[in-house]
Scaffold this motif. Sequence first.
Motif, PDB file in Angstrom:
ATOM      1  N   GLY A 221       0.816  -1.210   0.000  1.00  0.00           N
ATOM      2  CA  GLY A 221       0.000   0.000   0.000  1.00  0.00           C
ATOM      3  C   GLY A 221       0.848   1.258   0.000  1.00  0.00           C
ATOM      4  N   GLU A 222       1.991   1.230   0.660  1.00  0.00           N
ATOM      5  CA  GLU A 222       2.865   2.400   0.722  1.00  0.00           C
ATOM      6  C   GLU A 222       3.628   2.596  -0.583  1.00  0.00           C
ATOM      7  N   ALA A 223       3.941   1.502  -1.263  1.00  0.00           N
ATOM      8  CA  ALA A 223       4.745   1.600  -2.484  1.00  0.00           C
ATOM      9  C   ALA A 223       4.022   2.370  -3.576  1.00  0.00           C
ATOM     10  N   ASP A 224       2.699   2.292  -3.600  1.00  0.00           N
ATOM     11  CA  ASP A 224       1.954   2.985  -4.646  1.00  0.00           C
ATOM     12  C   ASP A 224       2.130   4.497  -4.550  1.00  0.00           C
ATOM     13  N   SER A 225       2.101   5.016  -3.328  1.00  0.00           N
ATOM     14  CA  SER A 225       2.241   6.467  -3.145  1.00  0.00           C
ATOM     15  C   SER A 225       3.664   6.871  -2.801  1.00  0.00           C
ATOM     16  N   GLY A 226       4.489   5.909  -2.390  1.00  0.00           N
ATOM     17  CA  GLY A 226       5.871   6.215  -2.048  1.00  0.00           C
ATOM     18  C   GLY A 226       5.971   7.127  -0.840  1.00  0.00           C
ATOM     19  N   LEU A 227       6.931   8.042  -0.889  1.00  0.00           N
ATOM     20  CA  LEU A 227       7.110   9.041   0.173  1.00  0.00           C
ATOM     21  C   LEU A 227       6.694  10.390  -0.405  1.00  0.00           C
ATOM     22  N   PRO A 228       5.466  10.830  -0.151  1.00  0.00           N
ATOM     23  CA  PRO A 228       4.995  12.087  -0.747  1.00  0.00           C
ATOM     24  C   PRO A 228       5.674  13.295  -0.123  1.00  0.00           C
ATOM     25  N   ALA A 229       5.553  14.418  -0.809  1.00  0.00           N
ATOM     26  CA  ALA A 229       6.045  15.672  -0.244  1.00  0.00           C
ATOM     27  C   ALA A 229       5.332  15.943   1.075  1.00  0.00           C
ATOM     28  N   GLY A 230       6.078  16.386   2.052  1.00  0.00           N
ATOM     29  CA  GLY A 230       5.532  16.600   3.385  1.00  0.00           C
ATOM     30  C   GLY A 230       5.886  15.486   4.348  1.00  0.00           C
ATOM     31  N   THR A 231       6.422  14.374   3.839  1.00  0.00           N
ATOM     32  CA  THR A 231       6.843  13.282   4.714  1.00  0.00           C
ATOM     33  C   THR A 231       7.970  13.761   5.634  1.00  0.00           C
ATOM     34  N   ILE A 232       7.893  13.388   6.893  1.00  0.00           N
ATOM     35  CA  ILE A 232       8.883  13.804   7.886  1.00  0.00           C
ATOM     36  C   ILE A 232       9.923  12.698   8.061  1.00  0.00           C
ATOM     37  N   LEU A 233      11.189  13.073   7.975  1.00  0.00           N
ATOM     38  CA  LEU A 233      12.291  12.145   8.193  1.00  0.00           C
ATOM     39  C   LEU A 233      13.130  12.639   9.369  1.00  0.00           C
ATOM     40  N   ARG A 234      13.390  11.746  10.300  1.00  0.00           N
ATOM     41  CA  ARG A 234      14.291  12.094  11.408  1.00  0.00           C
ATOM     42  C   ARG A 234      15.664  11.527  11.080  1.00  0.00           C
ATOM     43  N   LEU A 235      16.661  12.406  11.066  1.00  0.00           N
ATOM     44  CA  LEU A 235      18.011  12.024  10.671  1.00  0.00           C
ATOM     45  C   LEU A 235      18.947  12.017  11.874  1.00  0.00           C
ATOM     46  N   ARG A 236      19.960  11.177  11.770  1.00  0.00           N
ATOM     47  CA  ARG A 236      21.026  11.135  12.777  1.00  0.00           C
ATOM     48  C   ARG A 236      22.360  11.231  12.045  1.00  0.00           C
ATOM     49  N   LEU A 237      23.217  12.146  12.486  1.00  0.00           N
ATOM     50  CA  LEU A 237      24.492  12.352  11.818  1.00  0.00           C
ATOM     51  C   LEU A 237      25.399  11.137  11.985  1.00  0.00           C
ATOM     52  N   ASP A 238      25.941  10.650  10.859  1.00  0.00           N
ATOM     53  CA  ASP A 238      26.902   9.550  10.890  1.00  0.00           C
ATOM     54  C   ASP A 238      28.328  10.050  11.101  1.00  0.00           C
ATOM     55  N   GLU A 239      28.566  11.287  10.713  1.00  0.00           N
ATOM     56  CA  GLU A 239      29.873  11.918  10.859  1.00  0.00           C
ATOM     57  C   GLU A 239      29.663  13.354  11.340  1.00  0.00           C
ATOM     58  N   PRO A 240      30.692  13.968  11.920  1.00  0.00           N
ATOM     59  CA  PRO A 240      30.540  15.371  12.340  1.00  0.00           C
ATOM     60  C   PRO A 240      30.176  16.263  11.158  1.00  0.00           C
ATOM     61  N   LEU A 241      29.288  17.182  11.411  1.00  0.00           N
ATOM     62  CA  LEU A 241      28.900  18.163  10.412  1.00  0.00           C
ATOM     63  C   LEU A 241      29.718  19.432  10.663  1.00  0.00           C
ATOM     64  N   VAL A 242      30.636  19.715   9.761  1.00  0.00           N
ATOM     65  CA  VAL A 242      31.507  20.887   9.921  1.00  0.00           C
ATOM     66  C   VAL A 242      30.963  22.002   9.050  1.00  0.00           C
ATOM     67  N   PHE A 243      30.734  23.160   9.647  1.00  0.00           N
ATOM     68  CA  PHE A 243      30.226  24.314   8.901  1.00  0.00           C
ATOM     69  C   PHE A 243      30.857  25.574   9.447  1.00  0.00           C
ATOM     70  N   GLY A 244      30.574  26.679   8.794  1.00  0.00           N
ATOM     71  CA  GLY A 244      31.175  27.949   9.204  1.00  0.00           C
ATOM     72  C   GLY A 244      30.142  29.023   9.469  1.00  0.00           C
ATOM     73  N   ILE A 245      30.453  29.882  10.434  1.00  0.00           N
ATOM     74  CA  ILE A 245      29.644  31.073  10.711  1.00  0.00           C
ATOM     75  C   ILE A 245      30.390  32.276  10.128  1.00  0.00           C
TER      76      ILE A 245
END
Length: 248
Positions: A221-245
Amino acid sequence: MKMTMKRSSVRIAVPGPAALVTIGLMVLGCAPEVVPEAESGGAAEESPAGAASPVRRAPTPPVAGLTTSEPGGAPEITYTMISVQTGAELEIELLDPISPTDHRPGDRFRAGVTRPVIENNMVLVPLNSLVHGEITAVEMSGGESGAALVKLHFMDVFFNGKEWAMSASVVEVQAAAGVDHPAGGAQGPMLGRIIGGHREGTIVGAAAGAVPGTAILLSAGEADSGLPAGTILRLRLDEPLVFGIPNI
């Protein structure tokens, strides 16, 4: 015999004060240039107003430590680098739908950050930051089950004016609130199953298992619609996220 001597007088011209000054300057090599008179016998003509001065001036030497920017050039932006530790979580919302029937490996998708990363009362990854991802595998079940599998790989997140490389895994998939989905009601039910660890080796095919990303198993049932826009994904970092201010 008487001799008569006559006294003769010699007049010596003593130069005046102005002549003495001129003689002194000539001795020092600083005598002013004598401008000859015109052939007609008149005095030399004065330079007209606004004429270029015959005096050559040496260019001003550059000041050490100073640089000159090109006209119209923008100043270079510098950054203070910060690292978000591995294991930090953030929540994103799909802006583009992902369908196992319509998409193929290599297709890109976008998502927006709905729950920012905050540490020590400081916002590190702000709200609405743009996440870029790629579909690395799509597999459809050949049996009657109708199940499908998609594998998502996250590449970077855009904020502070730049794209910062990001490595993260999906730990939870939740349907958007208000979206009618076969998996459940409209209160944001859990959607799909995250495949990882030893289970991935038994469920995911060899081709899909060799590429990076998180495998999400969708039921019939899920495969027909897949993951529509608006789907919420919770992510966990696998590596440090390095960014700059940016330093302003």
